[in-house]
Design an enzyme around this catalytic site. Structure first.
Site, PDB file in Angstrom:
ATOM      1  N   HIS A 147       0.858  -1.177   0.000  1.00  9.60           N
ATOM      2  CA  HIS A 147       0.000   0.000   0.000  1.00  9.60           C
ATOM      3  C   HIS A 147       0.896   1.230   0.000  1.00  9.60           C
ATOM      4  CE1 HIS A 147      -2.892   2.942   1.629  1.00  9.60           C
ATOM      5  NE2 HIS A 147      -3.866   2.090   1.327  1.00  9.60           N
ATOM      6  N   ASP A 224       3.076  -4.287   8.151  1.00  6.33           N
ATOM      7  CA  ASP A 224       1.775  -3.657   7.983  1.00  6.33           C
ATOM      8  C   ASP A 224       0.736  -4.770   8.082  1.00  6.33           C
ATOM      9  OD1 ASP A 224      -0.565  -2.464   7.238  1.00  6.33           O
ATOM     10  OD2 ASP A 224       0.140  -1.747   5.286  1.00  6.33           O
ATOM     11  N   GLN A 227      -4.456  -5.753   6.965  1.00  6.28           N
ATOM     12  CA  GLN A 227      -5.328  -6.765   6.369  1.00  6.28           C
ATOM     13  C   GLN A 227      -5.170  -8.120   7.060  1.00  6.28           C
ATOM     14  OE1 GLN A 227      -7.573  -5.981   4.185  1.00  6.28           O
ATOM     15  NE2 GLN A 227      -6.856  -3.931   3.654  1.00  6.28           N
ATOM     16  N   LYS A 250     -10.855  -1.280   9.816  1.00 10.49           N
ATOM     17  CA  LYS A 250     -10.938  -2.526   9.047  1.00 10.49           C
ATOM     18  C   LYS A 250     -11.288  -3.726   9.937  1.00 10.49           C
ATOM     19  CE  LYS A 250      -7.496  -0.852   5.718  1.00 10.49           C
ATOM     20  NZ  LYS A 250      -8.425  -0.400   4.675  1.00 10.49           N
ATOM     21  N   CYS A 390      -4.593   2.226  -3.882  1.00  8.70           N
ATOM     22  CA  CYS A 390      -3.421   2.790  -3.193  1.00  8.70           C
ATOM     23  C   CYS A 390      -2.223   1.855  -3.321  1.00  8.70           C
ATOM     24  CB  CYS A 390      -3.727   3.071  -1.731  1.00  8.70           C
ATOM     25  SG  CYS A 390      -4.962   4.359  -1.485  1.00  8.70           S
TER      26      CYS A 390
END
Length: 432
Positions: A147, A224, A227, A250, A390
Site C-alpha cells: 500500500h 503492515d 489486512q 478494518k 493505493c
C-alpha cells in the site's frame, strides 16, 4: 464448492471453529440497507469493515455519559475517560499478544503508525540509538505489493537521509520473490517494512524467512498488518517483528484510530514524531525532555471515543473467535475462487488457490474498464472497490491501470458471491 484440503496433522473440517454469518449480520445495522432498489451486497471490507451495533452503542454511551479529556483531569469524568482509554489499550494489547499494554500506541490510522517509525529515523540526532540513524550507504527494504502508506514514508525518508530504497519483486502468481532475499536484506539494511497480507492480491506473506534474515544482519522489521489483524488470530510471538501497524476501521471499529505496536526497548529509544501536549516529561524555554512510551508518541488530545469503539470491536471479534473468522473467510474464498472462474474473460490477480491467501480478490474483465464494472455493479446494489487501491506500483507490475476488488469479512456470505457473479454477467451484457 471445492472441498478444502486439510494438511496432515491439522484438525479435521468438523473440528474447525465455526461462525454463522447469517446470525451475525443482524448485529450490523447497515447490512439491511437497499441500494438502488436492491438488497445491499457489501464486498468492500478490505477498504473498511462495517460496524456492529455494540461499537456504535459504546461510542454513543461514552459521549453521552463519560466525555472528558484523558490524563489531564482529576475530576470524575476525566477519570472515567482515562480509564476507558487505557482499558482500550489493554484490550488491544491482549488481542495481539503484546507483553505490555505500554507497547501499544494509538495513532490516527495505520498510515500514521508507519510514519511514526519512519520519522523516528528522519528525526534521529547524534545521540539517538544507532538503530535509528540512517544515512548514505544505508538501505531500506519494502515490497512491490505495498500500500502507498508503506512505500511513500520510506521514499521520503531516503530522500531526506541519502539512504537507498530497495524492494522485493512480485511473481506472476502474486507471491513475493524471495530468491534474492540474502542480497536484498544485507548488512547495509536498517529496516525491512512489508505487508503481512496484501490489500490487493490477498497474498499472505511469509514472515519467518524474512525476519530470520533481518535478524542475521541486525535490521529491524515492520509489518503492515492492516489486512491481517482483522481477519486471523495474531500473536506477536509468532511474527517476531519489531513493529506492527494496523487500523481500527478494518476490524469493525471506527475510523480515526490506528495502532502501532513496538518492542518496549525500541520505543524507549525511539525519537518522537509529533511534539506537543501530553508527550513531555518537562518543558523549559531552552529544552524539552520526553515522557516514556506510549505517551511520548501520543501528542495532543488522542482519539478517545474512537478508542472506546475499538475496544468494543475487540470484544466483539474476541466473542466471535478469530479462528472462526479466519476459517469462515477461507471457506468463502474457496467458494468465490470457484465462482469467479465461471465468468468469461475474467483475470484473477494473486494466488489462484485459497492456500496462503486471504479473502480479498482482485480481477479484471477483458476489454472493460474497472470503473465501468463498478458502476454497473453498484446499480445492482453490489458494492466493490475499483481503482489502483493505493498500490499503483502493483498495477504497473501487472500492466493494468486499475483492478476491481471484492473483499470479505465475518458477515459475508456465499449468496453475496453469487450476486457478484450475476452482476458481472450483467456487466458483460452491457459492454458486450
Amino acid at each position: 464448492m471445492t472441498a478444502i484440503q486439510i494438511p496432515q496433522g491439522m484438525p479435521q473440517y468438523e473440528e474447525m471453529p465455526r461462525l454463522d454469518p447469517y446470525t451475525l449480520r443482524a448485529d450490523f445495522p447497515i447490512l439491511s440497507r437497499e441500494i438502488n432498489g436492491h438488497p445491499m451486497v457489501y464486498l468492500d471490507s478490505a477498504n473498511t469493515a462495517q460496524k456492529p451495533r455494540v461499537v456504535i452503542d459504546a461510542m454513543r454511551e461514552h459521549l453521552e455519559r463519560h466525555n472528558a479529556n484523558v490524563a489531564r483531569s482529576v475530576h470524575t469524568l476525566g477519570t472515567e475517560a482515562t480509564d476507558a482509554y487505557e482499558g482500550a489499550r489493554a484490550k488491544v494489547a491482549a488481542f495481539i499478544g503484546a507483553a505490555d499494554p505500554d507497547e501499544v500506541i494509538f495513532t490516527k490510522n495505520a498510515t500514521e503508525a508507519i510514519n511514526t517509525v519512519a520519522y523516528a529515523f528522519a528525526n534521529a540526532g547524534p545521540d539517538t540509538d544507532p538503530r535509528f540513524r540512517l544515512g548514505p550507504g544505508d538501505e531500506v527494504v519494502v515490497s512491490e505489493m505495498e500500500h502507498h502508506s508503506n512505500i511513500v514514508p520510506w521514499q521520503l525518508l531516503c530522500e531526506r537521509t541519502g539512504a537507498t530504497l530497495r524492494w522485493f519483486g512480485v511473481t506472476d502468481a502474486g507471491r513475493l520473490k524471495l530468491d534474492d532475499l540474502d542480497d536484498l536484506v544485507n548488512p547495509r539494511t536498517k529496516i525491512v517494512a512489508y505487508t503481512a497480507v496484501s490489500n490487493v492480491l490477498g497474498t499472505v506473506n511469509p514472515t519467518s524467512a524474512i525476519t530470520a534474515r533481518a535478524r542475521e544482519v541486525g535490521a529491524l522489521v515492520l509489518l503492515d498488518a492492516s489486512q491481517a489483524v482483522p481477519h486471523r488470530p495474531t500473536d506477536l510471538a509468532d511474527l517476531n517483528a519489531d513493529f506492527l501497524a494496523f487500523t481500527g476501521h478494518k476490524m469493525c471499529g471506527p475510523t480515526g484510530i490506528g495502532v502501532l505496536w513496538g518492542r518496549g526497548e525500541l520505543l524507549a529509544a525511539m525519537p518522537p514524531f509529533l511534539g506537543g501536549g501530553s508527550m513531555i516529561e518537562s518543558v523549559t524555554m531552552e529544552r524539552t525532555t520526553f515522557a516514556a512510551p506510549p505517551a511520548r508518541f501520543e501528542a495532543g488530545t488522542p482519539p478517545i471515543t474512537e478508542a472506546v469503539g475499538l475496544a468494543a470491536a475487540v470484544d466483539y471479534l474476541t466473542g466471535v473467535g478469530m479462528e472462526a473468522v479466519s476459517w469462515h473467510e477461507k471457506e468463502l474464498t474457496v467458494y468465490a475462487l470457484d465462482a469467479l472462474a465461471t465468468v468469461p474473460g475474467l483475470r484473477l490477480y494473486g494466488p489462484a488457490m485459497a492456500v496462503g491467501r486471504g479473502g480479498t480478490l482482485a480481477f479484471s474483465l477483458d476489454g472493460i474498464h474497472p470503473h465501468d464494472v463498478g458502476q454497473v455493479l453498484d446499480s445492482l446494489g453490489v458494492q466493490v472497490r475499483v481503482g489502483h487501491h493505493c498500490a499503483r506500483p502493483l498495477m504497473l507490475r501487472f500492466g493494468v491501470p486499475a483492478m476491481t476488488r471484492a473483499s470479505f469479512h465475518l458477515y459475508s456470505t456465499n449468496e453475496e458471491v453469487d450476486a457478484l457473479v450475476r452482476g458481472l454477467g450483467q456487466v458483460r451484457k452491457v459492454f458486450g
